[in-house]
Write a protein that holds these residues in place. Structure first.
Motif, mmCIF file in Angstrom:
data_model
loop_
_atom_site.group_PDB
_atom_site.id
_atom_site.type_symbol
_atom_site.label_atom_id
_atom_site.label_comp_id
_atom_site.label_asym_id
_atom_site.label_seq_id
_atom_site.Cartn_x
_atom_site.Cartn_y
_atom_site.Cartn_z
ATOM 1 N N PRO A 302 0.896 -1.236 -0.149
ATOM 2 C CA PRO A 302 0.187 0.091 -0.035
ATOM 3 C C PRO A 302 1.091 1.211 -0.217
ATOM 4 C CG PRO A 302 0.082 -0.821 2.265
ATOM 5 C CD PRO A 302 0.929 -1.947 1.412
ATOM 6 N N ALA A 303 0.652 2.240 -0.793
ATOM 7 C CA ALA A 303 1.433 3.385 -0.930
ATOM 8 C C ALA A 303 1.271 4.424 0.166
ATOM 9 C CB ALA A 303 1.190 4.076 -2.245
ATOM 10 N N PHE A 304 -0.082 4.170 0.868
ATOM 11 C CA PHE A 304 -0.372 5.059 1.855
ATOM 12 C C PHE A 304 -0.978 4.479 3.176
ATOM 13 C CE2 PHE A 304 0.270 8.769 -0.790
ATOM 14 C CZ PHE A 304 -0.064 8.296 -2.151
ATOM 15 N N ASP A 305 -1.082 5.262 4.350
ATOM 16 C CA ASP A 305 -1.889 4.463 5.243
ATOM 17 C C ASP A 305 -2.775 5.666 5.862
ATOM 18 O OD1 ASP A 305 1.127 4.255 7.603
ATOM 19 O OD2 ASP A 305 0.068 6.144 7.045
ATOM 20 N N VAL A 306 -3.513 5.327 6.820
ATOM 21 C CA VAL A 306 -4.589 6.240 7.381
ATOM 22 C C VAL A 306 -4.150 6.353 8.970
ATOM 23 C CG1 VAL A 306 -6.909 7.180 7.697
ATOM 24 C CG2 VAL A 306 -6.287 5.941 5.601
ATOM 25 N N THR A 307 -3.936 7.783 9.349
ATOM 26 C CA THR A 307 -3.880 7.909 10.909
ATOM 27 C C THR A 307 -5.116 8.601 11.177
ATOM 28 O OG1 THR A 307 -1.576 8.666 10.375
ATOM 29 C CG2 THR A 307 -2.558 9.332 12.424
ATOM 30 N N PRO A 308 -5.611 7.832 12.382
ATOM 31 C CA PRO A 308 -7.163 8.366 12.708
ATOM 32 C C PRO A 308 -6.680 10.024 13.401
ATOM 33 C CG PRO A 308 -6.035 6.712 14.151
ATOM 34 C CD PRO A 308 -5.141 6.834 12.665
ATOM 35 N N ALA A 309 -7.759 10.784 13.519
ATOM 36 C CA ALA A 309 -7.757 12.009 13.953
ATOM 37 C C ALA A 309 -7.299 11.936 15.396
ATOM 38 C CB ALA A 309 -9.250 12.729 13.772
ATOM 39 N N ASP A 310 -7.762 10.897 16.207
ATOM 40 C CA ASP A 310 -7.243 11.276 17.714
ATOM 41 C C ASP A 310 -5.850 11.140 17.943
ATOM 42 O OD1 ASP A 310 -7.865 7.849 18.852
ATOM 43 O OD2 ASP A 310 -7.110 8.704 16.979
ATOM 44 N N LEU A 311 -5.002 10.785 16.974
ATOM 45 C CA LEU A 311 -3.434 10.593 17.045
ATOM 46 C C LEU A 311 -2.997 11.816 16.376
ATOM 47 C CD1 LEU A 311 -2.890 6.896 16.124
ATOM 48 C CD2 LEU A 311 -2.782 8.034 18.394
ATOM 49 N N VAL A 312 -3.784 12.768 15.789
ATOM 50 C CA VAL A 312 -3.174 14.073 15.227
ATOM 51 C C VAL A 312 -3.236 15.129 16.110
ATOM 52 C CG1 VAL A 312 -3.235 15.611 13.225
ATOM 53 C CG2 VAL A 312 -3.951 12.950 12.984
ATOM 54 N N THR A 313 -2.164 15.698 16.445
ATOM 55 C CA THR A 313 -2.085 16.780 17.439
ATOM 56 C C THR A 313 -2.680 18.129 16.857
ATOM 57 O OG1 THR A 313 -0.088 15.855 18.262
ATOM 58 C CG2 THR A 313 -0.728 18.200 18.903
ATOM 59 N N ALA A 314 -2.301 18.427 15.456
ATOM 60 C CA ALA A 314 -2.816 19.379 14.785
ATOM 61 C C ALA A 314 -2.741 19.272 13.338
ATOM 62 C CB ALA A 314 -2.175 20.936 15.185
ATOM 63 N N ILE A 315 -3.632 19.776 12.426
ATOM 64 C CA ILE A 315 -3.605 19.974 11.090
ATOM 65 C C ILE A 315 -3.509 21.552 10.696
ATOM 66 C CG2 ILE A 315 -4.815 19.380 9.063
ATOM 67 C CD1 ILE A 315 -6.227 17.074 10.325
ATOM 68 N N ALA A 316 -2.358 22.046 10.216
ATOM 69 C CA ALA A 316 -2.135 23.348 9.913
ATOM 70 C C ALA A 316 -2.555 23.352 8.335
ATOM 71 C CB ALA A 316 -0.759 23.705 10.252
ATOM 72 N N THR A 317 -3.389 24.402 8.125
ATOM 73 C CA THR A 317 -3.799 24.755 6.863
ATOM 74 C C THR A 317 -3.513 26.208 6.688
ATOM 75 O OG1 THR A 317 -6.051 25.756 6.954
ATOM 76 C CG2 THR A 317 -5.529 23.163 7.157
ATOM 77 N N GLU A 318 -3.665 26.838 5.366
ATOM 78 C CA GLU A 318 -3.570 28.208 5.075
ATOM 79 C C GLU A 318 -4.626 28.913 6.047
ATOM 80 O OE1 GLU A 318 -5.957 26.763 1.480
ATOM 81 O OE2 GLU A 318 -4.600 26.121 3.169
ATOM 82 N N ASP A 319 -5.982 28.305 6.172
ATOM 83 C CA ASP A 319 -7.003 29.210 6.534
ATOM 84 C C ASP A 319 -7.008 28.887 8.157
ATOM 85 O OD1 ASP A 319 -9.324 28.175 4.060
ATOM 86 O OD2 ASP A 319 -7.622 29.859 4.309
ATOM 87 N N GLY A 320 -6.096 28.084 8.750
ATOM 88 C CA GLY A 320 -6.435 27.769 10.321
ATOM 89 C C GLY A 320 -6.130 26.358 10.371
ATOM 90 N N PHE A 321 -6.319 25.873 11.975
ATOM 91 C CA PHE A 321 -6.191 24.384 12.169
ATOM 92 C C PHE A 321 -7.291 23.752 11.758
ATOM 93 C CE2 PHE A 321 -2.026 24.659 13.928
ATOM 94 C CZ PHE A 321 -1.924 25.940 14.420
ATOM 95 N N PHE A 322 -7.266 22.524 10.961
ATOM 96 C CA PHE A 322 -8.483 21.880 10.704
ATOM 97 C C PHE A 322 -9.016 20.838 11.812
ATOM 98 C CE2 PHE A 322 -11.497 20.266 7.851
ATOM 99 C CZ PHE A 322 -11.726 18.896 7.936
ATOM 100 N N PRO A 323 -10.118 20.635 12.103
ATOM 101 C CA PRO A 323 -11.437 21.384 11.547
ATOM 102 C C PRO A 323 -11.506 22.691 11.759
ATOM 103 C CG PRO A 323 -11.974 19.971 13.244
ATOM 104 C CD PRO A 323 -10.529 19.664 13.085
ATOM 105 N N LEU A 324 -11.801 23.796 10.899
ATOM 106 C CA LEU A 324 -11.808 25.161 11.039
ATOM 107 C C LEU A 324 -12.911 25.554 12.085
ATOM 108 C CD1 LEU A 324 -11.109 26.480 7.217
ATOM 109 C CD2 LEU A 324 -9.316 25.600 9.230
ATOM 110 N N GLU A 325 -12.713 26.489 12.777
ATOM 111 C CA GLU A 325 -13.601 26.796 13.792
ATOM 112 C C GLU A 325 -14.888 27.574 13.368
ATOM 113 O OE1 GLU A 325 -11.396 25.096 16.398
ATOM 114 O OE2 GLU A 325 -13.148 26.286 17.016
#
Ligand SMILES: CSC[C@H]1O[C@H](OP(=O)(O)O)[C@H](O)[C@@H]1O
Length: 325
Positions: A302-325
């Motif tokens: 498999p070329a990818f795997d999926v990390t569940p959201a509860d193991l992700v400290t932050a997702i930084a995007t140009e608009d803010g941290f996802f999920p956006l407020e």
């Protein structure tokens, strides 16, 4: 600095990432079939760069075919070239939406995709760098990254490596641990090349050594890119990312994802809905074209795997941290 992918004199030009780090080779692609082949062999790769490729490929077709159905058929082949990175289909759709106005407007939209890319990735990566400086006590920072999420994975600048550029400029980076990233070695071939070119202190490590580096307290944070982010914040990224998130959680260090909002797929409720690309067995059974496994070896690649959201400290995007407020 040259863009990873660009439009030049009626053709698509890419840095051939299969030739790096030994040769900086520019490929000139004049047909959709040539572009699809380049996407499939990862001569051009990385979610944002694939978004640009999808948009430019659609423009290439629109400028060559008067028949809209032929353009739409090319657009579908482009979008289907690799299944996991949402940006590929997103770029195709962005450009295709301008087709009724005429081919020049399709190209105009494609160039807008390229022009936006560096801007949004600079903002997302700056947000992540500021987050890490706020969250991590130790100075300067020691980061671990996986695969290649640098300028080679984008039109320019980068996502996870964009954090490195910001921290280096601020004098707040000690070193980067770069996973080699089997089986295609994007880390050893591409990330190491980018870091070396930028004069960033780095150490290349086997993917299997990453968790123990974290366990031994050698890493302050893990920073990676993404190929598709589900509505609930589950993250698809290069295979080997999920174990890093597990190790980061176990040892209490931040696991930060950096991605443009174009990598978020709100149509997919969770990671269970993300299609993970499976690639050829030869990528695992051969190294540099030489067999290292028995000829009849069965392979799971498999070329990818999926990390569940509860193991992700932050997702930084140009608009803010996802999920956006
Ligand atoms: C900034 S997106 C980079 C992302 O894409 C890579 O996959 P591939 O090399 O197969 O295109 C990897 O998942 C990177 O994190």
């Amino acid at each position: 600095m040259r863009r990873t992918i660009d439009w030049a004199d009626g053709a698509i030009e890419i840095l051939d990432q299969c030739a790096l780090p030994h040769e900086v080779r520019v490929l000139r692609l004049t047909t959709v079939d040539e572009l699809i082949a380049a996407i499939r062999r990862l001569a051009v790769r990385g979610a944002p760069a694939l978004g640009a490729a999808g948009a430019l490929g659609t423009a290439l077709s629109a400028l060559r075919h008067r028949d809209e159905d032929a353009v739409r058929a090319d657009a579908k082949r482009l979008a289907d070239a690799r299944p996991t990175a949402v940006n590929l289909g997103w770029g195709v759709r962005r450009a295709l939406n301008r087709l009724p106005e005429g081919p020049q407007f399709v190209l105009e939209e494609a160039m807008a995709v390229l022009d936006e890319d560096e801007r949004v990735n600079r903002k997302a990566s700056e947000r992540a760098a500021e987050f890490l400086l706020d969250r991590c006590a130790r100075r300067p920072l020691r980061l671990l990254t996986h695969c290649n999420a640098g300028r080679l994975a984008t039109v320019g600048w980068g996502t996870a490596l964009g954090v490195v550029w910001h921290l280096q400029a601020a004098g707040q980076l000690e070193y980067v641990f770069a996973d080699e990233t089997r089986p295609l070695l994007q880390g050893a071939r591409l990330t190491a090349w980018e870091l070396g070119e930028a004069g960033v202190p780095y150490r290349l490590l086997p993917d299997s050594a990453a968790a123990s580096a974290i366990a031994r307290g050698l890493v302050d944070a893990v920073v990676v890119g993404a190929d598709r982010i589900a509505a609930n914040g589950d993250v698809a990224n290069k295979v080997g990312t999920y174990p890093l998130a597990l190790a980061a959680a176990r040892h209490g260090i931040p696991f930060v994802v950096v991605a443009p909002m174009s990598t978020v797929d709100s149509q997919v409720p969770s990671g269970d809905g993300i299609v993970v690309e499976e690639r050829a067995a030869e990528e695992v059974t051969h190294v540099a074209g030489r067999p290292v496994a028995p000829p009849d070896a069965a392979v799971f690649n498999p070329a990818f795997d999926v990390t569940p959201a509860d193991l992700v400290t932050a997702i930084a995007t140009e608009d803010g941290f996802f999920p956006l407020e």
